[in-house]
Design an enzyme around this catalytic site. Structure first.
Site, PDB file in Angstrom:
ATOM      1  N   HIS A 107       0.811  -1.222   0.000  1.00  0.00           N
ATOM      2  CA  HIS A 107       0.000   0.000   0.000  1.00  0.00           C
ATOM      3  C   HIS A 107       0.844   1.272   0.000  1.00  0.00           C
ATOM      4  O   HIS A 107       0.370   2.317  -0.435  1.00  0.00           O
ATOM      5  CB  HIS A 107      -0.947   0.002   1.207  1.00  0.00           C
ATOM      6  CG  HIS A 107      -0.253   0.130   2.528  1.00  0.00           C
ATOM      7  ND1 HIS A 107       0.262  -0.955   3.218  1.00  0.00           N
ATOM      8  CD2 HIS A 107       0.037   1.220   3.300  1.00  0.00           C
ATOM      9  CE1 HIS A 107       0.817  -0.547   4.342  1.00  0.00           C
ATOM     10  NE2 HIS A 107       0.696   0.773   4.415  1.00  0.00           N
ATOM     11  N   HIS A 144       5.034   8.723  13.097  1.00  0.00           N
ATOM     12  CA  HIS A 144       4.066   7.670  13.429  1.00  0.00           C
ATOM     13  C   HIS A 144       4.803   6.447  13.957  1.00  0.00           C
ATOM     14  O   HIS A 144       5.967   6.217  13.627  1.00  0.00           O
ATOM     15  CB  HIS A 144       3.148   7.326  12.262  1.00  0.00           C
ATOM     16  CG  HIS A 144       3.805   6.725  11.053  1.00  0.00           C
ATOM     17  ND1 HIS A 144       4.911   7.250  10.438  1.00  0.00           N
ATOM     18  CD2 HIS A 144       3.471   5.635  10.326  1.00  0.00           C
ATOM     19  CE1 HIS A 144       5.235   6.511   9.396  1.00  0.00           C
ATOM     20  NE2 HIS A 144       4.388   5.518   9.309  1.00  0.00           N
TER      21      HIS A 144
END
Length: 316
Positions: free
Chosen positions: A115, A179
């Protein structure tokens, strides 16, 4: 050579655990702006820098970066699967140009991507086969990680080599910013997990579904404040974006692996894709950031950013 750049964060949780409508509207407006920027530029070739999440690259051989002459997407987290429209001739030309400039580039004739590569193509081009692309994997997860000066050198070499193609080239960065998602770590991993990280055994559909559900649940826990993952760091994210906007990319050479992890979390090194893309654009001459969007999105476990840039003096 006409050149342009888009930097775009990605997240496997988009569409699965979304923030509120006001946040989505702001993100949507920024993405729409990037899409309009790309339509106006009308690229003839996209050089796509993206990471992998142990779907295509494993510890059996883990290069710091790798350029593909062909690539196939696995379709994780509901992203599109199948072959990317890789321009093999352009990829081979860029690979040779990078090697000629003294960068030890790895080349893959059958790259598997996930992805991280697919989302920006879906978002900006509505598919993975709509525009000729040269995929460049940049490791941002698997330790040990090398100095950022080498990533900047990679990007500069790609940019210089791309200039010789005499085509409209879009440098596209996918990933980041701060993140700390639940990515498996080889050190101390149980034997079964370690074997998977080393050998890269394809998961069964059931195993993939369970793994993806764990990530979705991690996003729920993170948004609810019941997680031990490192928080999103807007201060660090904006420092990174400020550095790109300033054009002072040599300052990045002083950023250490340890500092980035402490400030931005375990997967902050996906920012390496942005460093490579901005270095590619800078290799064509001074540039100007034309749009910049940033939003911390706990639901996606990401500091989410969108930027566009083009060379100084360009009317785009």
């Amino acid at each position: 050579m006409p050149a342009a750049l888009v930097g775009l964060s990605h997240s496997p949780l988009i569409g699965k655990k979304d923030p509120g409508p006001e946040v989505l509207a702001r993100i949507g407006a920024a993405v729409d702006g990037a899409r309009a920027f790309v339509r106006d530029f009308d690229p003839e070739l996209v050089v796509l820098y993206a990471p992998d999440h142990y779907n295509g690259f494993f510890y059996k051989e883990m290069p710091p970066f790798c350029l593909a002459t062909a690539a196939n997407a696995v379709g994780d987290f509901g992203s599109l699967s199948g072959p990317l429209s890789v321009d093999a001739d352009a990829a081979k030309s860029l690979a040779q140009g990078v090697l000629d400039r003294g960068i030890d580039l790895t080349v893959s004739a059958r790259m598997t991507v996930d992805h991280g590569f697919v989302q920006p193509l879906e978002v900006l081009f509505d598919g993975i086969d709509r525009v000729p692309v040269v995929p460049v994997f940049v490791n941002g997860v698997a330790t040990p990680l090398g100095p950022l000066a080498r990533i900047r050198a990679l990007g500069a070499a790609v940019g210089e080599a791309a200039a010789a193609l005499d085509r409209r080239v879009l440098f596209l960065a996918s990933g980041g910013l701060s993140h700390d998602p639940p990515v498996p770590v080889l050190d101390g991993a149980p034997p079964r997990v370690a074997d998977a990280l080393i050998e890269g055994h394809p998961p069964t559909p059931e195993q993939r579904a369970k793994g993806e559900q764990r990530v979705v649940q991690a996003g729920r826990d993170y948004a609810a404040g019941s997680s031990t993952m490192i928080p999103i760091n807007p201060g660090w994210d904006n420092l990174v974006l400020d550095t790109f906007a300033s054009g002072s990319l040599s300052e990045i050479d002083d950023w250490t692996v340890e500092w980035m992890g402490a400030e931005g979390g375990g997967s902050a090194h996906e920012v390496r894709t942005w460093i490579a893309a901005y270095a590619s654009l800078a290799a064509t001459g001074p540039y100007r950031v034309t749009s910049r969007f940033y939003e911390p999105v706990p639901e996606w476990i990401a500091g989410f950013a969108v930027t566009t840039a083009h060379p100084e003096g360009s009317d785009r």
